[in-house]
Design an enzyme around this catalytic site. Structure first.
Site, mmCIF file in Angstrom:
data_model
loop_
_atom_site.group_PDB
_atom_site.id
_atom_site.type_symbol
_atom_site.label_atom_id
_atom_site.label_comp_id
_atom_site.label_asym_id
_atom_site.label_seq_id
_atom_site.Cartn_x
_atom_site.Cartn_y
_atom_site.Cartn_z
ATOM 1 N N HIS A 27 0.836 -1.206 0.000
ATOM 2 C CA HIS A 27 0.000 0.000 0.000
ATOM 3 C C HIS A 27 0.864 1.245 0.000
ATOM 4 O O HIS A 27 1.437 1.628 1.016
ATOM 5 C CB HIS A 27 -0.910 0.007 1.235
ATOM 6 N N SER A 241 3.160 0.312 3.617
ATOM 7 C CA SER A 241 3.821 1.462 4.233
ATOM 8 C C SER A 241 2.909 2.677 4.363
ATOM 9 O O SER A 241 3.096 3.519 5.239
ATOM 10 C CB SER A 241 5.041 1.862 3.398
ATOM 11 N N ASN A 242 1.945 2.819 3.453
ATOM 12 C CA ASN A 242 1.086 3.997 3.321
ATOM 13 C C ASN A 242 1.868 5.243 2.904
ATOM 14 O O ASN A 242 1.371 6.360 3.028
ATOM 15 C CB ASN A 242 0.305 4.288 4.602
ATOM 16 N N TRP A 243 3.096 5.061 2.420
ATOM 17 C CA TRP A 243 3.864 6.204 1.906
ATOM 18 C C TRP A 243 3.066 6.886 0.802
ATOM 19 O O TRP A 243 2.415 6.199 0.019
ATOM 20 C CB TRP A 243 5.211 5.687 1.359
#
Length: 289
Positions: A27, A241-243
């Site tokens: 992600h 990570s949701n980076w």
């Protein structure tokens, strides 16, 4: 619209967790030059390019990635497809926004470019909500795609019937996104475990900083639920990570290495291997090294 270049940290102290070969970030988002936010979506603070993300991959020793359509772009998946083209099919997959009206030929073209899922977000800014799932699911079923579903976990009971009707795989996104966090023995966590036991549900560890009230590095309130889910069904859990973390103010921007290291608090070494390598390979069709 001219967006400023990325100013987020792209390098830092190495994570304690040594990512195994084939480790997958399930992600992250991109914000590319020339692609503007669409009506209904949030604004874009600054760019987040594939080249920027390559540095994050190197920092965390990750090899594979799933690019998720951000809310800012709503139903315009153009930037997502560009990013997938840059990343390549051997190392990347995508999750797009699909509408009930998306032409089948377009879905098939996206599949050839690496898209393997449809994003559902039942929160402000989401392009397609849980109310749309019943219409979208038949469109993607023949392609073998999954649904990535995000909602406030405290409202899980509102969505249970719809989730149980899905024949495709689906991901319970962002640790169930309980706002505020609930105890691990909460009845709604029991329901998540029952969904996992049905065989087509997955649970994604992602962005504990968005909902935790106690904060990092352990996020113990959110972590209690994560540990219970991992212990129950480690073969149904993935990590993201949701980076680049656009959902929080700059002052609350999390350390990317710590977002990976949180797995060490919640999972054993063998469970980490499943979460980072085996499970994403199975869900997204990556080759096992």
């Amino acid at each position: 619209m001219n967006l400023p270049n990325n100013t987020r940290p792209l390098i830092g102290t190495e994570p304690t967790l040594k990512a195994p070969p084939g480790a997958t970030d399930c992600h992250m988002h991109v914000y590319l030059p020339g692609y503007e936010s669409q009506p209904g979506g949030p604004s874009i603070p600054e760019l987040a390019t594939v080249e920027d993300y390559y540095q994050i991959q190197k920092w965390l020793s990750l090899e594979r990635v799933v690019v998720v359509q951000p809310n800012a772009y709503q139903c315009d998946n153009s930037a997502l497809l560009v990013a997938l083209g840059e990343l390549g099919l051997t190392k990347a997959r995508g999750v797009a926004v699909v509408t009930p009206e998306t032409p089948q030929a377009e879905l098939e073209a996206w599949h050839s470019e690496g898209v393997r899922g449809a994003r559902i977000m039942d929160l402000p800014g989401g392009a397609q909500s849980c109310a749309d799932m019943a219409l979208i699911e038949p469109r993607i079923r023949e392609l073998g795609w999954h649904m990535m579903v995000q909602f406030n976990g405290r409202h899980l009971n509102d969505h249970l019937t719809s989730l149980k009707c899905l024949k495709t795989d689906f991901i319970i996104d962002h640790l169930g996104k309980f706002m505020d966090p609930v105890p691990s023995e909460d009845i709604r966590v029991d329901e998540i475990l029952r969904l996992l036991d049905r065989g087509n549900a997955w649970f994604k560890i992602c962005a504990p900083y968005e909902t935790s009230l106690v904060g990092g590095p352990d996020y113990s309130d959110v972590g209690a639920v994560a540990r219970r889910v991992i212990e129950h069904a480690p073969e149904r859990v993935i990590w993201g990570s949701n980076w680049p973390h656009v959902g929080v103010p700059r002052s609350q921007y999390p350390n990317d290495a710590m977002q990976l290291d949180v797995l060490l608090q919640w999972a054993t070494q063998s469970e980490c291997e499943k979460i980072l390598v085996d499970n994403p390979a199975r869900l997204y069709g990556f080759d096992i090294n």
